[in-house]
Motif scaffolding. Structure first.
Motif, PDB file in Angstrom:
ATOM      1  N   TYR A 172     -24.194 -29.442  26.300  1.00 31.28           N
ATOM      2  CA  TYR A 172     -23.077 -28.599  26.724  1.00 31.28           C
ATOM      3  C   TYR A 172     -21.969 -29.440  27.347  1.00 31.28           C
ATOM      4  N   ARG A 173     -20.736 -29.022  27.122  1.00 26.11           N
ATOM      5  CA  ARG A 173     -19.617 -29.577  27.879  1.00 26.11           C
ATOM      6  C   ARG A 173     -19.708 -29.123  29.327  1.00 26.11           C
ATOM      7  N   ARG A 174     -19.406 -30.024  30.247  1.00 19.90           N
ATOM      8  CA  ARG A 174     -19.442 -29.642  31.665  1.00 19.90           C
ATOM      9  C   ARG A 174     -18.296 -28.710  32.014  1.00 19.90           C
ATOM     10  N   SER A 175     -17.173 -28.821  31.318  1.00 19.32           N
ATOM     11  CA  SER A 175     -15.977 -28.071  31.696  1.00 19.32           C
ATOM     12  C   SER A 175     -16.136 -26.571  31.545  1.00 19.32           C
ATOM     13  N   ASP A 176     -16.874 -26.125  30.522  1.00 21.16           N
ATOM     14  CA  ASP A 176     -16.976 -24.684  30.291  1.00 21.16           C
ATOM     15  C   ASP A 176     -18.385 -24.200  30.013  1.00 21.16           C
ATOM     16  N   CYS A 177     -19.373 -25.107  30.076  1.00 23.95           N
ATOM     17  CA  CYS A 177     -20.780 -24.735  29.884  1.00 23.95           C
ATOM     18  C   CYS A 177     -21.043 -24.160  28.497  1.00 23.95           C
ATOM     19  N   LEU A 178     -20.319 -24.671  27.491  1.00 23.62           N
ATOM     20  CA  LEU A 178     -20.475 -24.189  26.125  1.00 23.62           C
ATOM     21  C   LEU A 178     -20.877 -25.331  25.200  1.00 23.62           C
TER      22      LEU A 178
ATOM     23  N   PHE B   5     -28.927  -1.058  20.927  1.00 29.11           N
ATOM     24  CA  PHE B   5     -29.126  -2.479  20.665  1.00 29.11           C
ATOM     25  C   PHE B   5     -28.045  -2.994  19.721  1.00 29.11           C
ATOM     26  N   THR B   6     -27.514  -4.152  20.067  1.00 27.23           N
ATOM     27  CA  THR B   6     -26.657  -4.904  19.166  1.00 27.23           C
ATOM     28  C   THR B   6     -27.327  -6.253  18.924  1.00 27.23           C
ATOM     29  N   HIS B   7     -26.971  -6.893  17.845  1.00 30.28           N
ATOM     30  CA  HIS B   7     -27.695  -8.101  17.450  1.00 30.28           C
ATOM     31  C   HIS B   7     -26.748  -9.179  16.956  1.00 30.28           C
ATOM     32  N   THR B   8     -27.091 -10.411  17.223  1.00 35.73           N
ATOM     33  CA  THR B   8     -26.498 -11.530  16.502  1.00 35.73           C
ATOM     34  C   THR B   8     -27.505 -11.933  15.431  1.00 35.73           C
ATOM     35  N   HIS B   9     -27.061 -11.966  14.209  1.00 34.88           N
ATOM     36  CA  HIS B   9     -27.961 -12.290  13.101  1.00 34.88           C
ATOM     37  C   HIS B   9     -27.863 -13.764  12.713  1.00 34.88           C
ATOM     38  N   ARG B  10     -27.300 -14.550  13.607  1.00 33.16           N
ATOM     39  CA  ARG B  10     -27.198 -16.000  13.407  1.00 33.16           C
ATOM     40  C   ARG B  10     -27.321 -16.654  14.771  1.00 33.16           C
ATOM     41  N   LYS B  11     -27.595 -17.950  14.768  1.00 33.69           N
ATOM     42  CA  LYS B  11     -27.594 -18.685  16.029  1.00 33.69           C
ATOM     43  C   LYS B  11     -26.155 -18.845  16.530  1.00 33.69           C
ATOM     44  N   LEU B  12     -26.003 -18.876  17.861  1.00 32.24           N
ATOM     45  CA  LEU B  12     -24.680 -19.042  18.445  1.00 32.24           C
ATOM     46  C   LEU B  12     -24.191 -20.475  18.259  1.00 32.24           C
ATOM     47  N   GLY B  13     -22.853 -20.626  18.241  1.00 32.04           N
ATOM     48  CA  GLY B  13     -22.232 -21.931  18.057  1.00 32.04           C
ATOM     49  C   GLY B  13     -21.085 -22.131  19.027  1.00 32.04           C
ATOM     50  N   PRO B  14     -20.281 -23.187  18.835  1.00 30.72           N
ATOM     51  CA  PRO B  14     -19.218 -23.513  19.785  1.00 30.72           C
ATOM     52  C   PRO B  14     -18.080 -22.496  19.839  1.00 30.72           C
ATOM     53  N   ASP B  15     -17.954 -21.640  18.846  1.00 27.03           N
ATOM     54  CA  ASP B  15     -16.907 -20.625  18.875  1.00 27.03           C
ATOM     55  C   ASP B  15     -17.318 -19.367  19.640  1.00 27.03           C
ATOM     56  N   ASP B  16     -18.590 -19.293  20.037  1.00 31.36           N
ATOM     57  CA  ASP B  16     -19.080 -18.149  20.814  1.00 31.36           C
ATOM     58  C   ASP B  16     -18.913 -18.480  22.290  1.00 31.36           C
ATOM     59  N   ARG B  17     -18.112 -17.668  22.990  1.00 30.57           N
ATOM     60  CA  ARG B  17     -17.714 -18.029  24.348  1.00 30.57           C
ATOM     61  C   ARG B  17     -18.084 -16.978  25.388  1.00 30.57           C
ATOM     62  N   GLU B  18     -18.759 -15.917  24.995  1.00 31.27           N
ATOM     63  CA  GLU B  18     -19.043 -14.851  25.953  1.00 31.27           C
ATOM     64  C   GLU B  18     -20.142 -15.220  26.944  1.00 31.27           C
ATOM     65  N   VAL B  19     -21.133 -15.995  26.481  1.00 27.17           N
ATOM     66  CA  VAL B  19     -22.290 -16.327  27.313  1.00 27.17           C
ATOM     67  C   VAL B  19     -22.266 -17.819  27.608  1.00 27.17           C
ATOM     68  N   VAL B  20     -22.370 -18.193  28.898  1.00 26.52           N
ATOM     69  CA  VAL B  20     -22.407 -19.602  29.249  1.00 26.52           C
ATOM     70  C   VAL B  20     -23.815 -20.155  29.041  1.00 26.52           C
ATOM     71  N   SER B  21     -23.897 -21.420  28.669  1.00 29.99           N
ATOM     72  CA  SER B  21     -25.167 -22.134  28.441  1.00 29.99           C
ATOM     73  C   SER B  21     -26.122 -21.343  27.550  1.00 29.99           C
ATOM     74  N   PRO B  22     -25.671 -20.849  26.389  1.00 28.57           N
ATOM     75  CA  PRO B  22     -26.571 -20.083  25.517  1.00 28.57           C
ATOM     76  C   PRO B  22     -27.589 -20.998  24.844  1.00 28.57           C
ATOM     77  N   ASN B  23     -28.661 -20.399  24.323  1.00 33.55           N
ATOM     78  CA  ASN B  23     -29.623 -21.220  23.588  1.00 33.55           C
ATOM     79  C   ASN B  23     -29.194 -21.342  22.124  1.00 33.55           C
ATOM     80  N   ASN B  24     -29.778 -22.313  21.436  1.00 28.97           N
ATOM     81  CA  ASN B  24     -29.495 -22.539  20.031  1.00 28.97           C
ATOM     82  C   ASN B  24     -30.782 -22.520  19.214  1.00 28.97           C
TER      83      ASN B  24
END
Length: 423
Positions: free
Chosen positions: A341-347, A59-78
């Motif tokens: 989300y921006r339509r161009s990149d789903c982020l 298991f790996t973890h993000t210990h914070r909510k994702l933001g605009p600089d996180d680009r690995e996952v499209v349409s992530p939750n906040n």
């Protein structure tokens, strides 16, 4: 003789093959993007920094909510922090230990390599108590150890576990959830660490259409480990030249595809799946391209709006209002949010107040005098007294309603979703 018609069957076959197999490729890309190079005890999977070797069954973890600089996952939750694990079941079952989660929302969603959300552990399905789950691959017939609460049979050898734990925007709750995350473990049946090294062969951060030879190699490897879903006929392999032509075409087509399952008011349901996509391979591919990792409907629904009340595309050059009338709010067993989300990149859309979503847990949410809730979607700050979700400047966008543990009105498509009205 019509010489132009001869290549069409091969072209169509390549197009169909990419539509069918793209979920496998995207899942393997996500494995490369979200697995760790370093194990906390066993060290790096490879001493070569350019290596694609990674750790699975960890298991790996993000210990914070994702933001605009996180680009690995499209349409992530906040709304939640993520806990992530890729299981390789080729060497036997894996035990998943999870701690007492109190009364907060949490879920471990299990996806097979074809993106079917086939099982869950969490608040809705198994409760919030401390528990142990055994996950095994096809053909395993061993003895279930004492102390196992839930047994999950996976349809293939590769499983993506995406954990979501609800967190408040304050340091104390973030610290508490961090401790909960660190108590989630993947073990062998004898209690030892289940971690394994795998060669992912991919740059997980590259979301564009890949080279045809790489695509073929990744899909071939994934197919050997994850059988085609029951009832589905495999359209693979295909002509190499046609595959090379089809890949960029299909990748772009799926990015621009319209959403299915119209709900009214300009809303459509991004993901209308329970546990299996069935024979809807086109929607399966579109979701893998744009919305990979989504939960099934009983766990969460994702109504999406790309157009306003008049059917015009949402655009940052305009301002909009979304009104939930008094007595007609969203019906959920956990919570809801609206994400931009921006339509161009789903982020996410970077903005001056750092707000990427708004919902029933947003501090300071204001109701109108008549009890209705109005959310303003626009680039410029509408001023005090408004519930503002910032939009991108002068470019298309879309919004997603996340309904966690939706109630019957949503699941049975009875809820009347209000449109976004241009101001």
């Amino acid at each position: 003789m019509n010489t132009t018609s001869a290549p069409l069957p091969a072209r169509e076959a390549a197009h169909a093959a990419v539509i069918q197999t793209l979920p496998l490729y995207e899942m393997m890309r996500m494995r490369a993007a979200t697995t760790a190079r370093r194990h906390p005890r066993l060290g790096f999977a490879s001493d070569d920094r350019a290596s694609r070797m990674r750790w699975v069954n960890q298991f790996t973890h993000t210990h914070r909510k994702l933001g605009p600089d996180d680009r690995e996952v499209v349409s992530p939750n906040n709304d939640t922090v993520y806990s992530n694990a890729w299981l390789d079941l080729s060497q036997g079952p894996v035990l998943i230990d999870t701690p007492d989660m109190g009364d907060r929302y949490w879920v471990l969603g299990l996806l097979d390599a074809w993106t079917n959300p086939f099982a869950y552990v969490g608040r809705r399905s198994t409760g919030n108590r401390p528990q142990r789950t055994l996950v095994h691959g096809p053909g395993w017939g061993g003895v279930v150890p004492a102390g196992v609460d839930t047994v999950i049979a996976a349809p293939g050898q590769d499983v993506w576990i995406i954990g979501r734990i609800l967190v408040d925007d304050d340091p104390a709750d973030l610290a508490l959830v961090r401790e909960l995350q660190l108590r989630i473990a993947a073990l062998r049946l004898d209690g030892s660490d289940a971690a394994m090294r795998v060669d992912t062969r991919l740059d997980g951060g590259t979301t564009n259409a890949p080279d045809a030879s790489l695509y073929r190699a990744i899909v071939d490897e994934a197919l050997a480990r994850n059988p085609v879903p029951r009832g589905e006929k495999l359209a693979w392999p295909v002509d190499p030249d046609e595959l090379a032509s089809a890949l960029p075409r299909v990748f772009e087509q799926l990015r621009q595809a319209q959403q299915p399952h119209a709900l009214g008011g300009g809303w459509a349901l991004q993901v209308a799946v329970r546990e299996h996509w069935g024979d809807d391979v086109l929607t399966r591919a579109r979701i893998a391209r744009n919305f990979i990792g989504a939960l099934g409907m009983e766990e969460a629904m994702y109504p999406t709006a790309e157009v306003d009340a008049d059917g015009e595309p949402l655009h940052g050059s305009h301002a909009y209002a979304l009104r939930f009338e008094h007595g007609h709010g969203l019906q959920v067993g956990a919570f809801w949010s609206l994400t931009m989300y921006r339509r161009s990149d789903c982020l996410f859309v970077a903005n001056p107040i750092g707000r990427y979503s708004i919902g029933d847990r947003t501090p300071g949410l204001k109701e109108e005098a008549d009890g209705s809730l109005v959310i303003r979607l626009q680039t410029d700050d509408p001023g005090p007294g408004f519930n503002w979700l910032p939009a991108p400047h002068d470019e298309p966008f879309y919004v997603v309603l996340r309904l966690y543990q939706p109630r019957a009105d949503h699941l049975q498509y009875r809820y009347a979703y209000p449109p976004l009205r241009r101001l």
